[in-house]
Design an enzyme around this catalytic site. Structure first.
Site: not given
Ligand SMILES: Cc1cc2nc3c(=O)[nH]c(=O)nc-3n(C[C@H](O)[C@H](O)[C@H](O)COP(=O)(O)OP(=O)(O)OC[C@H]3O[C@@H](n4cnc5c(N)ncnc54)[C@H](O)[C@@H]3O)c2cc1C
Length: 388
Positions: A125-126, A241, A370
């Site tokens: 739950g992150y 991870e 990214e």
């Molecule tokens: C199928 C699935 C399962 C998942 N399971 C889990 C889980 O079990 N537990 C959990 O906690 N999370 C989980 N996640 C969450 C996952 O880790 C996040 O989706 C991921 O970290 C990206 O966050 P976001 O989708 O909000 O995209 P955002 O962070 O909003 O990113 C949008 C875009 O911006 C880019 N971006 C963001 N920050 C930066 C930066 N600093 N520099 C350059 N580019 C950047 C990203 O690469 C992306 O292209 C899951 C996601 C999916 C899709």
């Protein structure tokens, strides 16, 4: 550096392989596809009952007390090569490793034996909807009241929350300090009053969840690590991870077999087409590179490396390679490749369309491409830190 895990324990690999031949049926894949749940309890329990999660763990926590930490690597390798969905194992062992290093003695003694026996799952739950990759921006609040904490907030994409017994939860305990310094981790039972799970269906058929926490009361003994040291605990968790892809031998074998059996308009097999062979060869090469990067990352971890560069290199290359592979396979089979499993006209086992949709999420979860490039650039290449 020894890339050859076979040398570490050839008999064990043979044993695992024979066990999986017996226990893994097409029905398991079908069930995972249908439910979107990349975890199978029967298989998980059966693997745990074999004692295969317990190698290298201390006896007082349910381990075998031996030196071997290779068994779980060999087991994971076999599961990955066969494309067997085992997300629950990866997540749970990740948290178990953190508990071993930072959990209280009581938590170690109650939770770890059940983990190592294959009887429990722990989800992560992150992520929160407003923060995404910026996990340190977590707002889910934990407020102390004597020996207890009250937790309020919500998490996005809590995969396997609907199967897990605990969630490893990142919370904000101090909103007054810079964001990385006011976080605390908890191990929260999913059946605690106030925890709610709602499904989210993804384009790749995977079911993940939104989870809600309303006045969830947990004892202080549910805390993992010190108050406000959640970011340090996340650092340990990130070392364990393991997300990636691209080492799935089953998918490749399926593609070659299907290309051999599908005929073109001039009555030749697809496999005779030079461009098809070239694409399949690239797929095989990239799969091999992914495997080597994964072994390198596991080797670095076994040597106590905390840099995370190797893990990021594996994650970045293997997940993007899987997207290329899945896209190539759809191109190779054309409209036939879009047919789903169960359709008699679908090539191979009918998983190319599913793989294509599933591959899309690989460069996102577990840290997006990214973010992995950022880690490699800053920690590996020594480039200036980005301001985000
Ligand atoms: C199928 C699935 C399962 C998942 N399971 C889990 C889980 O079990 N537990 C959990 O906690 N999370 C989980 N996640 C969450 C996952 O880790 C996040 O989706 C991921 O970290 C990206 O966050 P976001 O989708 O909000 O995209 P955002 O962070 O909003 O990113 C949008 C875009 O911006 C880019 N971006 C963001 N920050 C930066 C930066 N600093 N520099 C350059 N580019 C950047 C990203 O690469 C992306 O292209 C899951 C996601 C999916 C899709």
């Amino acid at each position: 550096m020894n890339f050859d895990l076979d040398d570490a324990n050839p008999d064990f690999r043979r044993e695992v392989s024979a066990f999986l031949d017996d226990h893994v049926t097409p029905a398991l894949f079908e069930q995972c596809r249908r439910t979107g749940t990349r975890h199978d309890w029967d298989l998980h329990r059966a693997l745990g009952a074999q004692g295969w999660f317990a190698g290298g763990w201390p006896t007082e926590y349910g381990g075998r007390g031996d030196e071997s930490s290779y068994e779980i690597l060999i087991l994971s390798d076999e599961l990955e090569r066969r494309g067997i969905p085992s997300d629950g194992l990866g997540m749970t062992m990740l948290v178990a490793n953190v508990i071993l290093r930072a959990g209280s003695e009581d938590m170690r003694r109650t939770v770890l034996p059940r983990v190592l026996a294959g009887e429990t799952l722990i989800c992560l739950g992150y992520t929160e909807s407003h923060g995404g990759s910026d996990v340190a921006a977590a707002r889910t609040a934990a407020v102390r009241d004597g020996d207890h904490w009250a937790i309020d907030g919500q998490k996005m994409f809590t995969t396997l929350a609907h199967e897990a017994e605990y969630v490893f939860l990142l919370t904000r305990t101090n909103p007054e300090v810079p964001k990385h310094r006011g976080l605390t981790m908890f191990l929260v039972p999913m059946d605690a009053p106030g925890v709610e799970v709602q499904p989210i269906w993804t384009i790749g058929d995977v079911r993940t969840n939104a989870t809600y926490y309303t006045d969830v009361i947990v004892p202080d003994t549910a805390r993992v690590g010190d108050v406000d040291d959640g970011w340090g605990i996340m650092g340990i968790a990130l070392m364990f991870e393991r997300t990636g892809g691209g080492a799935d031998v089953r998918l490749f074998a399926d593609a070659v077999q299907a290309a051999r059996s599908v005929t073109t308009s001039d009555a030749k097999s697809l496999l005779e087409d030079e461009s098809v062979r070239e694409r399949l060869a690239r797929l095989a090469i990239e799969r091999e590179v992914s495997t080597l990067l994964r072994l390198r990352s596991q080797w670095a971890e076994s040597q106590g490396s905390r840099s995370m560069i190797e893990g990021s290199m594996f994650k970045l290359f293997s997940s993007e390679s899987q997207v290329r592979a899945a896209s190539d396979l759809l191109d190779i089979f054309g409209p036939l490749g879009l047919l789903e499993a169960g359709d008699p006209a679908a090539p191979g086992s009918g998983e190319f369309s599913h793989e294509f949709r599933h591959s899309i999420v690989l460069p996102i979860y577990g840290g997006s491409s990214e973010v992995q490039r950022k880690i490699i650039a800053e920690r590996g290449l020594g480039l200036p830190r980005s301001t985000r």
